[in-house]
Motif scaffolding. Structure first.
Motif, PDB file in Angstrom:
ATOM      1  N   TYR A  36      70.268  19.917  20.222  1.00 51.91           N
ATOM      2  CA  TYR A  36      69.200  20.626  20.916  1.00 51.91           C
ATOM      3  C   TYR A  36      69.526  20.800  22.389  1.00 51.91           C
ATOM      4  CZ  TYR A  36      66.048  20.308  16.937  1.00 51.91           C
ATOM      5  OH  TYR A  36      65.480  20.445  15.708  1.00 51.91           O
ATOM      6  N   ALA A  37      68.881  21.805  22.994  1.00 47.51           N
ATOM      7  CA  ALA A  37      68.940  22.029  24.427  1.00 47.51           C
ATOM      8  C   ALA A  37      67.540  21.886  24.999  1.00 47.51           C
ATOM      9  CB  ALA A  37      69.481  23.422  24.730  1.00 47.51           C
ATOM     10  N   ILE A  74      65.429  28.743  31.418  1.00 52.86           N
ATOM     11  CA  ILE A  74      66.748  28.303  31.869  1.00 52.86           C
ATOM     12  C   ILE A  74      67.118  27.029  31.126  1.00 52.86           C
ATOM     13  CG2 ILE A  74      68.156  27.637  33.845  1.00 52.86           C
ATOM     14  CD1 ILE A  74      67.111  30.423  34.141  1.00 52.86           C
ATOM     15  N   VAL A  75      68.332  26.963  30.612  1.00 54.04           N
ATOM     16  CA  VAL A  75      68.807  25.744  29.952  1.00 54.04           C
ATOM     17  C   VAL A  75      69.049  24.683  31.023  1.00 54.04           C
ATOM     18  CG1 VAL A  75      70.600  24.693  28.531  1.00 54.04           C
ATOM     19  CG2 VAL A  75      69.845  27.043  28.056  1.00 54.04           C
ATOM     20  N   ILE A  76      68.368  23.541  30.884  1.00 60.20           N
ATOM     21  CA  ILE A  76      68.455  22.452  31.863  1.00 60.20           C
ATOM     22  C   ILE A  76      69.473  21.399  31.436  1.00 60.20           C
ATOM     23  CG2 ILE A  76      67.158  20.601  32.997  1.00 60.20           C
ATOM     24  CD1 ILE A  76      66.466  23.430  33.903  1.00 60.20           C
ATOM     25  N   ASP A  77      69.492  21.085  30.145  1.00 52.98           N
ATOM     26  CA  ASP A  77      70.408  20.056  29.646  1.00 52.98           C
ATOM     27  C   ASP A  77      70.673  20.319  28.176  1.00 52.98           C
ATOM     28  OD1 ASP A  77      72.066  17.877  29.653  1.00 52.98           O
ATOM     29  OD2 ASP A  77      70.482  16.379  29.998  1.00 52.98           O
ATOM     30  N   ILE A  78      71.738  19.738  27.679  1.00 53.37           N
ATOM     31  CA  ILE A  78      72.127  19.954  26.292  1.00 53.37           C
ATOM     32  C   ILE A  78      72.755  18.678  25.743  1.00 53.37           C
ATOM     33  CG2 ILE A  78      74.490  20.812  26.682  1.00 53.37           C
ATOM     34  CD1 ILE A  78      73.624  23.163  24.720  1.00 53.37           C
ATOM     35  N   ALA A  79      72.426  18.340  24.520  1.00 57.80           N
ATOM     36  CA  ALA A  79      72.853  17.073  23.928  1.00 57.80           C
ATOM     37  C   ALA A  79      74.217  17.204  23.268  1.00 57.80           C
ATOM     38  CB  ALA A  79      71.819  16.582  22.927  1.00 57.80           C
ATOM     39  N   GLU A  81      78.605  16.863  24.571  1.00 57.80           N
ATOM     40  CA  GLU A  81      79.530  16.658  25.688  1.00 57.80           C
ATOM     41  C   GLU A  81      80.668  17.669  25.719  1.00 57.80           C
ATOM     42  OE1 GLU A  81      78.939  14.677  28.180  1.00 57.80           O
ATOM     43  OE2 GLU A  81      77.081  14.088  27.184  1.00 57.80           O
ATOM     44  N   THR A  82      80.773  18.555  24.725  1.00 55.11           N
ATOM     45  CA  THR A  82      81.860  19.518  24.713  1.00 55.11           C
ATOM     46  C   THR A  82      81.638  20.570  25.781  1.00 55.11           C
ATOM     47  OG1 THR A  82      80.769  20.942  23.091  1.00 55.11           O
ATOM     48  CG2 THR A  82      82.162  19.192  22.227  1.00 55.11           C
ATOM     49  N   GLY A  83      82.722  21.004  26.387  1.00 53.51           N
ATOM     50  CA  GLY A  83      82.621  21.959  27.481  1.00 53.51           C
ATOM     51  C   GLY A  83      81.994  23.264  27.070  1.00 53.51           C
ATOM     52  N   GLU A  84      82.296  23.718  25.850  1.00 51.14           N
ATOM     53  CA  GLU A  84      81.774  25.006  25.399  1.00 51.14           C
ATOM     54  C   GLU A  84      80.252  24.990  25.342  1.00 51.14           C
ATOM     55  OE1 GLU A  84      82.022  28.054  21.563  1.00 51.14           O
ATOM     56  OE2 GLU A  84      83.246  26.228  21.609  1.00 51.14           O
ATOM     57  N   LEU A  85      79.686  23.920  24.796  1.00 52.63           N
ATOM     58  CA  LEU A  85      78.235  23.855  24.689  1.00 52.63           C
ATOM     59  C   LEU A  85      77.595  23.523  26.026  1.00 52.63           C
ATOM     60  CD1 LEU A  85      77.756  22.136  21.213  1.00 52.63           C
ATOM     61  CD2 LEU A  85      77.521  24.540  21.797  1.00 52.63           C
ATOM     62  N   LYS A  86      78.232  22.677  26.815  1.00 55.03           N
ATOM     63  CA  LYS A  86      77.697  22.352  28.130  1.00 55.03           C
ATOM     64  C   LYS A  86      77.634  23.589  29.029  1.00 55.03           C
ATOM     65  CE  LYS A  86      76.687  17.908  28.399  1.00 55.03           C
ATOM     66  NZ  LYS A  86      75.328  17.426  28.756  1.00 55.03           N
ATOM     67  N   SER A  87      78.442  24.600  28.711  1.00 54.92           N
ATOM     68  CA  SER A  87      78.439  25.812  29.525  1.00 54.92           C
ATOM     69  C   SER A  87      77.113  26.560  29.435  1.00 54.92           C
ATOM     70  CB  SER A  87      79.586  26.744  29.100  1.00 54.92           C
ATOM     71  OG  SER A  87      79.367  27.259  27.794  1.00 54.92           O
ATOM     72  N   TRP A  88      76.265  26.212  28.475  1.00 57.19           N
ATOM     73  CA  TRP A  88      74.937  26.814  28.390  1.00 57.19           C
ATOM     74  C   TRP A  88      74.062  26.396  29.562  1.00 57.19           C
ATOM     75  CZ3 TRP A  88      72.988  30.662  25.626  1.00 57.19           C
ATOM     76  CH2 TRP A  88      73.592  31.024  24.416  1.00 57.19           C
ATOM     77  N   ILE A  89      74.320  25.238  30.138  1.00 60.20           N
ATOM     78  CA  ILE A  89      73.459  24.732  31.198  1.00 60.20           C
ATOM     79  C   ILE A  89      73.442  25.708  32.377  1.00 60.20           C
ATOM     80  CG2 ILE A  89      73.129  22.871  32.883  1.00 60.20           C
ATOM     81  CD1 ILE A  89      74.293  20.944  30.850  1.00 60.20           C
ATOM     82  N   GLY A  90      72.244  26.066  32.791  1.00 57.70           N
ATOM     83  CA  GLY A  90      72.060  27.003  33.893  1.00 57.70           C
ATOM     84  C   GLY A  90      71.912  28.445  33.462  1.00 57.70           C
ATOM     85  N   LYS A  91      72.145  28.741  32.169  1.00 56.69           N
ATOM     86  CA  LYS A  91      72.042  30.118  31.704  1.00 56.69           C
ATOM     87  C   LYS A  91      70.594  30.506  31.414  1.00 56.69           C
ATOM     88  CE  LYS A  91      76.658  30.792  29.728  1.00 56.69           C
ATOM     89  NZ  LYS A  91      77.429  31.136  28.516  1.00 56.69           N
ATOM     90  N   SER A  92      70.290  31.779  31.618  1.00 57.27           N
ATOM     91  CA  SER A  92      68.982  32.326  31.270  1.00 57.27           C
ATOM     92  C   SER A  92      68.966  32.671  29.788  1.00 57.27           C
ATOM     93  CB  SER A  92      68.685  33.584  32.096  1.00 57.27           C
ATOM     94  OG  SER A  92      68.588  33.277  33.471  1.00 57.27           O
ATOM     95  N   VAL A  93      67.970  32.197  29.090  1.00 56.94           N
ATOM     96  CA  VAL A  93      67.876  32.407  27.644  1.00 56.94           C
ATOM     97  C   VAL A  93      66.478  32.926  27.298  1.00 56.94           C
ATOM     98  CG1 VAL A  93      69.612  30.667  27.055  1.00 56.94           C
ATOM     99  CG2 VAL A  93      67.217  29.987  27.304  1.00 56.94           C
ATOM    100  N   TYR A  94      66.373  33.452  26.095  1.00 57.66           N
ATOM    101  CA  TYR A  94      65.069  33.880  25.597  1.00 57.66           C
ATOM    102  C   TYR A  94      65.053  33.730  24.091  1.00 57.66           C
ATOM    103  CZ  TYR A  94      66.617  38.577  23.925  1.00 57.66           C
ATOM    104  OH  TYR A  94      67.212  39.622  23.265  1.00 57.66           O
ATOM    105  N   GLY A  95      63.849  33.791  23.504  1.00 54.77           N
ATOM    106  CA  GLY A  95      63.794  33.627  22.057  1.00 54.77           C
ATOM    107  C   GLY A  95      62.393  33.724  21.516  1.00 54.77           C
ATOM    108  N   THR A  96      62.313  33.485  20.223  1.00 57.50           N
ATOM    109  CA  THR A  96      61.046  33.531  19.508  1.00 57.50           C
ATOM    110  C   THR A  96      61.144  32.612  18.308  1.00 57.50           C
ATOM    111  OG1 THR A  96      59.390  34.998  18.504  1.00 57.50           O
ATOM    112  CG2 THR A  96      61.696  35.488  18.030  1.00 57.50           C
ATOM    113  N   TYR A 112      58.424  22.759  29.545  1.00 56.20           N
ATOM    114  CA  TYR A 112      59.739  22.552  28.945  1.00 56.20           C
ATOM    115  C   TYR A 112      59.616  22.593  27.432  1.00 56.20           C
ATOM    116  CZ  TYR A 112      61.047  20.838  33.594  1.00 56.20           C
ATOM    117  OH  TYR A 112      61.283  20.731  34.937  1.00 56.20           O
ATOM    118  N   CYS A 113      60.731  22.930  26.763  1.00 59.20           N
ATOM    119  CA  CYS A 113      60.727  22.998  25.302  1.00 59.20           C
ATOM    120  C   CYS A 113      62.124  22.685  24.778  1.00 59.20           C
ATOM    121  CB  CYS A 113      60.297  24.389  24.841  1.00 59.20           C
ATOM    122  SG  CYS A 113      60.069  24.554  23.055  1.00 59.20           S
ATOM    123  N   LEU A 114      62.180  21.986  23.644  1.00 62.57           N
ATOM    124  CA  LEU A 114      63.456  21.749  22.971  1.00 62.57           C
ATOM    125  C   LEU A 114      63.768  22.929  22.067  1.00 62.57           C
ATOM    126  CD1 LEU A 114      63.440  17.996  21.823  1.00 62.57           C
ATOM    127  CD2 LEU A 114      64.704  19.018  23.715  1.00 62.57           C
TER     128      LEU A 114
END
Length: 334
Positions: A36-37, A74-79, A81-96, A112-114
């Motif tokens: 989760y993020a 905005i993605v604040i943190d992500i569970a 440790e891989t660099g590829e997934l950690k790269s989400w931190i700080g990105k603007s996201v949207y969803g439903t 905040y939301c998981l």
């Protein structure tokens, strides 16, 4: 993170046979879990299904529950440790959401939301954060209808309720899919539809206008976002051979929801009836739909409604100023 709590709207219910109570509250910040993020919500719209959920309209909602389906943030943190997934931190996201977010897990009407990592979708650049928070349900619902109807470049598509959030998206998407002809129909003249649905005999109006606009061919696909029985009965008769009728709405409040159908004509013409429920797809499937549409958004083929069309309310005022009113409302979390 310097805080362990957050503001949120929350539904609670003391018994199954009573409507839920609704209040602004302070609850613990969601604990980050593997897969989760943690997303800081910037804006979250109040969709009709959110208002229905707040009244206890969904049997599968569990309590206590933070409602809310659509969001941008905005993605604040992500569970991970891989660099590829950690790269989400700080990105603007949207969803439903599908049947979970806001129903069986806490939704987006909180600071905040998981969000599952595989449901993260980067916000397209042409969309503002407010627009991104308002398009999830209508865009994915429109795409669900068009995909279920298997729209092709040979089809004439008629969209009923073309001036609404889902209808206007369906018109744009049908054109982006390359449909041969896309007809719009709405009750209001303001959006300049091909067919103004203002007549006592709606069946005769549709028959005459569809025949004129399609040179007698009829329509191959109807996308019905209105849920009016007289309109549906009239529009069904305008389907050409092999026609498909997809709808997302029905009368509510105890009104009659049955129509008569000439099954002889239906099977002779080979028509298909396709009920579409936007809550059925999973959160990940909804994310896939948003990713699919990103190219249309980037190319300008699919545009969101102007953010000035939405009333903005703060979370503190979201119940009285949003849930208990009608119209387009977006919650400003900042």
């Amino acid at each position: 993170m310097t805080t362990n709590s957050m503001k949120a709207l929350q539904l609670t219910r003391v018994a199954e046979n009573t409507p839920p109570s609704f209040a602004k509250t302070t609850i613990p910040l969601p604990s980050l879990e593997p897969g989760y993020a943690l997303v800081k919500i910037k804006y979250a719209s109040i969709q009709p299904s959110d208002r229905m959920n707040a009244k206890g309209g969904f049997l599968y909602t569990t309590y206590p529950r933070v409602p809310g389906r659509d969001y941008s943030g905005i993605v604040i943190d992500i569970a991970d440790e891989t660099g590829e997934l950690k790269s989400w931190i700080g990105k603007s996201v949207y969803g439903t959401s599908g049947p979970t977010l806001g129903f069986s897990v806490d939704g987006t009407h909180a600071q905040y939301c998981l969000i599952p990592i595989n449901a993260l979708v980067e916000k397209p650049e042409p969309l503002s954060h407010i627009q991104a928070a308002t398009v999830g349900v209508p865009f994915t619902t429109a795409l669900l209808c068009l995909r279920r109807a298997q729209v092709t470049e040979n089809d004439v598509v008629l969209v009923l309720g073309s001036n609404g959030a889902v209808g206007s998206a369906a018109v744009q998407m049908a054109k982006a899919m390359g449909a041969k002809q896309v007809l719009s129909a709405a009750r209001s003249k303001n959006s300049n539809p091909d067919i103004v649905l203002a007549a006592e005999d709606i069946a005769s109006l549709l028959k005459d206008r569809v025949s004129d606009l399609t040179n007698g061919h009829g329509v191959d696909v109807v996308i019905d976002t209105v849920g009016d029985l007289a309109l549906m009965s009239g529009a069904l008769k305008q389907l050409a051979n092999g026609g498909r009728y997809a709808w997302i709405a029905a009368p509510r409040g105890g009104a009659d929801t049955t129509i008569s159908l000439d099954i002889f004509q239906a099977y002779r013409k080979g028509i298909s009836l396709l009920g579409c429920n936007s809550i059925t797809p999973s959160l990940q499937e909804m994310a896939d739909q948003l990713r699919f549409m990103s190219n249309w958004i980037d190319q300008g083929l699919l545009k969101a409604q102007n953010e000035t069309e939405f009333a903005k309310v703060k979370l503190d005022d979201a119940i009285n100023g949003g849930y208990e009113k009608t119209g387009k409302v977006v919650i400003d979390m900042e």
